[in-house]
Design a protein around this motif. Sequence first.
Motif, short mmCIF file in Angstrom:
data_model
loop_
_atom_site.label_atom_id
_atom_site.label_comp_id
_atom_site.label_asym_id
_atom_site.label_seq_id
_atom_site.Cartn_x
_atom_site.Cartn_y
_atom_site.Cartn_z
N ALA A 100 0.82 -1.21 0.00
CA ALA A 100 0.00 0.00 0.00
C ALA A 100 0.86 1.26 0.00
O ALA A 100 0.58 2.22 -0.74
CB ALA A 100 -0.92 -0.01 1.22
N TRP A 101 1.91 1.26 0.83
CA TRP A 101 2.76 2.45 0.89
C TRP A 101 3.46 2.69 -0.45
O TRP A 101 3.56 3.81 -0.94
CB TRP A 101 3.78 2.32 2.00
N GLN A 102 3.93 1.60 -1.09
CA GLN A 102 4.62 1.76 -2.35
C GLN A 102 3.67 2.23 -3.46
O GLN A 102 4.07 3.01 -4.33
CB GLN A 102 5.32 0.46 -2.72
N VAL A 103 2.42 1.79 -3.41
CA VAL A 103 1.42 2.28 -4.36
C VAL A 103 1.16 3.76 -4.14
O VAL A 103 1.12 4.56 -5.09
CB VAL A 103 0.12 1.47 -4.24
N ALA A 104 1.00 4.15 -2.88
CA ALA A 104 0.75 5.56 -2.56
C ALA A 104 1.91 6.43 -3.02
O ALA A 104 1.71 7.50 -3.62
CB ALA A 104 0.52 5.72 -1.06
N LEU A 105 3.13 5.99 -2.76
CA LEU A 105 4.31 6.76 -3.15
C LEU A 105 4.40 6.88 -4.68
O LEU A 105 4.73 7.95 -5.21
CB LEU A 105 5.57 6.09 -2.59
N PHE A 106 4.10 5.79 -5.37
CA PHE A 106 4.13 5.83 -6.84
C PHE A 106 3.15 6.87 -7.38
O PHE A 106 3.51 7.69 -8.25
CB PHE A 106 3.80 4.45 -7.40
N LEU A 107 1.93 6.86 -6.88
CA LEU A 107 0.93 7.79 -7.40
C LEU A 107 1.26 9.23 -7.04
O LEU A 107 0.99 10.16 -7.83
CB LEU A 107 -0.46 7.40 -6.88
N ARG A 108 1.85 9.45 -5.89
CA ARG A 108 2.24 10.80 -5.49
C ARG A 108 3.34 11.36 -6.40
O ARG A 108 3.38 12.57 -6.67
CB ARG A 108 2.76 10.81 -4.05
N THR A 109 4.25 10.50 -6.82
CA THR A 109 5.45 10.98 -7.53
C THR A 109 5.35 10.83 -9.03
O THR A 109 6.34 11.08 -9.74
CB THR A 109 6.69 10.22 -7.02
N HIS A 110 4.18 10.45 -9.54
CA HIS A 110 4.02 10.32 -11.00
C HIS A 110 2.77 11.06 -11.47
O HIS A 110 2.00 10.56 -12.29
CB HIS A 110 3.97 8.84 -11.40
N ARG A 111 2.59 12.25 -10.96
CA ARG A 111 1.47 13.08 -11.40
C ARG A 111 1.74 13.71 -12.77
O ARG A 111 0.82 14.04 -13.50
CB ARG A 111 1.19 14.18 -10.39
N PHE A 112 3.04 13.91 -13.07
CA PHE A 112 3.42 14.58 -14.30
C PHE A 112 4.41 13.72 -15.08
O PHE A 112 5.20 12.97 -14.50
CB PHE A 112 4.02 15.96 -14.01
N CYS A 113 4.37 13.84 -16.37
CA CYS A 113 5.19 13.02 -17.27
C CYS A 113 6.66 13.42 -17.16
O CYS A 113 7.01 14.61 -17.25
CB CYS A 113 4.70 13.20 -18.70
N GLY A 114 7.51 12.42 -17.02
CA GLY A 114 8.95 12.68 -16.95
C GLY A 114 9.56 12.98 -18.31
O GLY A 114 10.71 13.41 -18.39
#
Length: 270
Positions: A100-114
């Motif tokens: 769950a924490w890794q999913v939350a962190l992924f969604l927080r840090t991928h709001r914008f295209c790299g």
Amino acid sequence: MIQQNPVFHDVADAWWIVVSKENILQYSEQPGLIRGSWQTLTEFHAWQDDVIQVGEVDSLPCYMLDLESQFVATDELDSLSLRAMLMQLPGELFSVVSRAWQVALFLRTHRFCGCCGNKMSRVDWELATQCHTCHHRCYPRISPCIIVAIRKGNQILLAKGAHHKNDMYSTLAGFVESGETLEQAVHREVFEEVGVKVKNLEYFASQPWPFPHSLMCGFLAEYDSGDINVDGEEIIAAQFYDFDALPNIPPKFSIAGRLISATEQKIRNG
């Protein structure tokens, strides 16, 4: 199992991993994960569009709800660090909270295209984010690490990291570098951190470790040659210990604790 659009409103009983900043929320009178129906969790209903199912434990679905930087201020809720929460939980719940924490962190840090900088959207049939401008797609980052228990005769090599608390000693660990095999990473990390060489590597087990998104790949090994010479940066002390005189070591729910136990068993079995 990760489901981004779960049917949860009418579920009578479930586990809830409620993330706030880098902590997990729990009820003061119910230590551990929040458990119950969505209908009873009225303080979280403002975030209903963000619920994600991250697994199932004891036939109960497990849902993650990320409040991000917000905190629901009530006298009934406590906020625990991820590490403190994991110390309370049995193995299956430990795994689902890690996920769950890794999913939350992924969604927080991928709001914008790299690639182009435009806003990303969630993919509704898998855990990914998609840029509709340049079509770049991102998946959760997983960082492979090695962790190794080294035995020499009837002793085990334990080390104190620069950031270890409570004077804890543990097995050696480190990130796998680009282009390395796991075995090469073991040899390199051990030599860099304590100046010794190892042999007879034996794969042991793996464990997801959400600090923040590691996959620990465990090995058992034997001392080969060299004198202990700590790097003084990541490792500040290390020595071989007899099992009847161990320092403070990690708990057995961690892969480090299990590696130490497995090494002791190997020594006692001859």
